[in-house]
Design an enzyme around this catalytic site. Structure first.
Site, PDB file in Angstrom:
ATOM      1  N   VAL A 139       4.369   1.103   1.729  1.00  0.00           N
ATOM      2  CA  VAL A 139       4.720  -0.264   2.434  1.00  0.00           C
ATOM      3  C   VAL A 139       4.795  -1.313   1.487  1.00  0.00           C
ATOM      4  O   VAL A 139       4.049  -1.660   0.574  1.00  0.00           O
ATOM      5  CB  VAL A 139       3.489  -0.202   3.503  1.00  0.00           C
ATOM      6  N   LYS A 199       7.742   0.062   5.753  1.00  0.00           N
ATOM      7  CA  LYS A 199       7.522   1.374   5.389  1.00  0.00           C
ATOM      8  C   LYS A 199       8.517   2.066   4.994  1.00  0.00           C
ATOM      9  O   LYS A 199       9.489   2.470   5.808  1.00  0.00           O
ATOM     10  CB  LYS A 199       6.440   1.905   6.379  1.00  0.00           C
ATOM     11  N   GLY A 216       0.922  -1.108  -0.090  1.00  0.00           N
ATOM     12  CA  GLY A 216       0.035  -0.039   0.089  1.00  0.00           C
ATOM     13  C   GLY A 216       0.805   1.304  -0.009  1.00  0.00           C
ATOM     14  O   GLY A 216       2.028   1.329   0.050  1.00  0.00           O
ATOM     15  N   GLN A 217       0.094   2.445   0.189  1.00  0.00           N
ATOM     16  CA  GLN A 217       0.892   3.493  -0.210  1.00  0.00           C
ATOM     17  C   GLN A 217       0.114   4.812   0.719  1.00  0.00           C
ATOM     18  O   GLN A 217      -1.310   4.881   0.577  1.00  0.00           O
ATOM     19  CB  GLN A 217       1.183   4.093  -1.564  1.00  0.00           C
ATOM     20  N   GLY A 270       0.300   9.036   2.731  1.00  0.00           N
ATOM     21  CA  GLY A 270       1.086  10.218   3.090  1.00  0.00           C
ATOM     22  C   GLY A 270       2.622  10.126   3.636  1.00  0.00           C
ATOM     23  O   GLY A 270       3.407  10.911   3.197  1.00  0.00           O
ATOM     24  N   ASP A 291      -4.723  10.246  13.833  1.00  0.00           N
ATOM     25  CA  ASP A 291      -5.196   9.664  12.443  1.00  0.00           C
ATOM     26  C   ASP A 291      -6.067   8.314  12.659  1.00  0.00           C
ATOM     27  O   ASP A 291      -5.730   7.399  12.217  1.00  0.00           O
ATOM     28  CB  ASP A 291      -4.091   9.627  11.592  1.00  0.00           C
TER      29      ASP A 291
END
Length: 323
Positions: free
Chosen positions: A34, A48, A27-28, A30, A142
């Site tokens: 990863v 990451k 995944g990607q 901000g 977050d």
């Protein structure tokens, strides 16, 4: 001995080998991209690769060491790191079942109410640990379904909890005290100090939005929904306050866990930060039965007249706000 003291330091060549030259992208976001990796002994990890302009090396290593000392069953464990010139990487334990997001918004991957309750309690324990159980208080800023990962037993683990600490304290990046987060989960005080100061209560607000989404199986803002249901928290409050709770989750009748999650969530999303419970109080409510819970005061912006217009909700998924 190094494993006992904290996370392992890897050379960049090690990272390249562990990820098989960054072959399997998970995944990607901000903060970076990863990749899946495998350590000796067939130990699977998620690596990451952080954006290149992170903090200076010494500060990065110091903060990674402190974050690496955190061990809790509901927080993703930092296994190692890389800091070599401008290359920075964090090596985490791998979570085979991915993020909570793909389960709560999918009809074919739904959990039982007991399992949802168990997951909610686990997330609350993890956040409470970050707030109160470590040597330092860590504010996540977050909390959302995407950042809750599930292990092989579907135990929830909070991810990305230390990344805010790793940013340099200069004008090019946000300091820990500045607001960041994702639209739909950001506490009001993140945008205007008139709602209170940024604190652990900001994470409580985000957790409340997460709870509502877990209870209803839908996002808290849905531009495709009917006008009265566009802003989901307002709709839930109206249903609970009118005792018309049968449709909070359209797929099933009301369940006591569903009602409990909604009531706790509405306490968490009170607009003024001082009106929200602490995370330890949230945990107490979640671990208790629904009978002792009172419906909270109406959160500001609840009621159909305050529901945001769907046309005004086309915002980017992630955003940041400065002081």
């Amino acid at each position: 001995m190094q494993l006992a003291l904290g996370p392992t330091r890897y050379a960049y060549t090690d990272i390249t080998a562990i990820t098989s030259h960054f072959r399997d992208k998970l995944g990607q976001g901000g903060y970076g991209t990863v990749y899946k990796g495998v350590l000796p002994g067939d130990v699977h990890v998620a690596i990451k690769m952080l954006i290149s302009s992170m903090s200076d090396g010494e500060e990065f290593i110091s903060e990674v060491s402190s974050i690496g000392s955190i061990h809790h069953v509901n927080v993703v464990r930092l296994v190692g790191f890389c800091s070599e010139e401008m290359r920075r990487a964090l090596v985490y334990e791998y979570m085979p079942n991915g993020s909570l997001e793909k389960y709560i918004f999918s009809s074919d991957k739904s959990f039982s109410w007991d399992k949802l309750n168990e997951i909610a309690v686990g997330i609350a324990r993890g956040i409470n640990y970050l707030h109160r159980g470590c040597d330092m208080q860590i504010l996540h800023f977050d909390i959302k379904p995407h950042n809750i990962l599930l292990d092989s037993d579907f135990t929830p683990k909070i991810a990305d909890f230390g990344l805010a600490k790793l940013y340099p304290r200069d004008n090019s990046f946000l300091p820990v005290s500045a607001a960041r987060g994702t639209v739909g989960y950001i506490a009001p005080e993140m945008i205007s100090r008139s709602f209170g100061t940024i604190s652990s209560k900001s994470d409580v607000y985000s957790f409340g939005m997460l709870l509502l989404e877990m209870a209803g199986g839908r996002r808290n803002v849905d531009p495709q929904a009917s006008r009265s249901q566009t802003y989901y928290p307002a709709w839930v409050y109206n249903q609970l306050s009118r005792q018309e709770v049968g449709e909070i989750s359209e797929a099933r009748g009301i369940h006591e866990v569903e009602k409990k999650l909604c009531i706790v969530a509405l306490w968490c999303i009170q607009m003024m930060s001082h009106d929200r419970p602490s995370m330890s109080e949230v945990l107490d409510m979640l671990e208790a039965g629904v009978n002792g819970l009172e419906i909270p005061p109406e959160p500001f912006f609840c009621g159909d007249e305050y529901a945001p217009d769907a046309n005004s909700l086309h915002l980017p998924e992630s955003t940041t706000f400065s002081e």
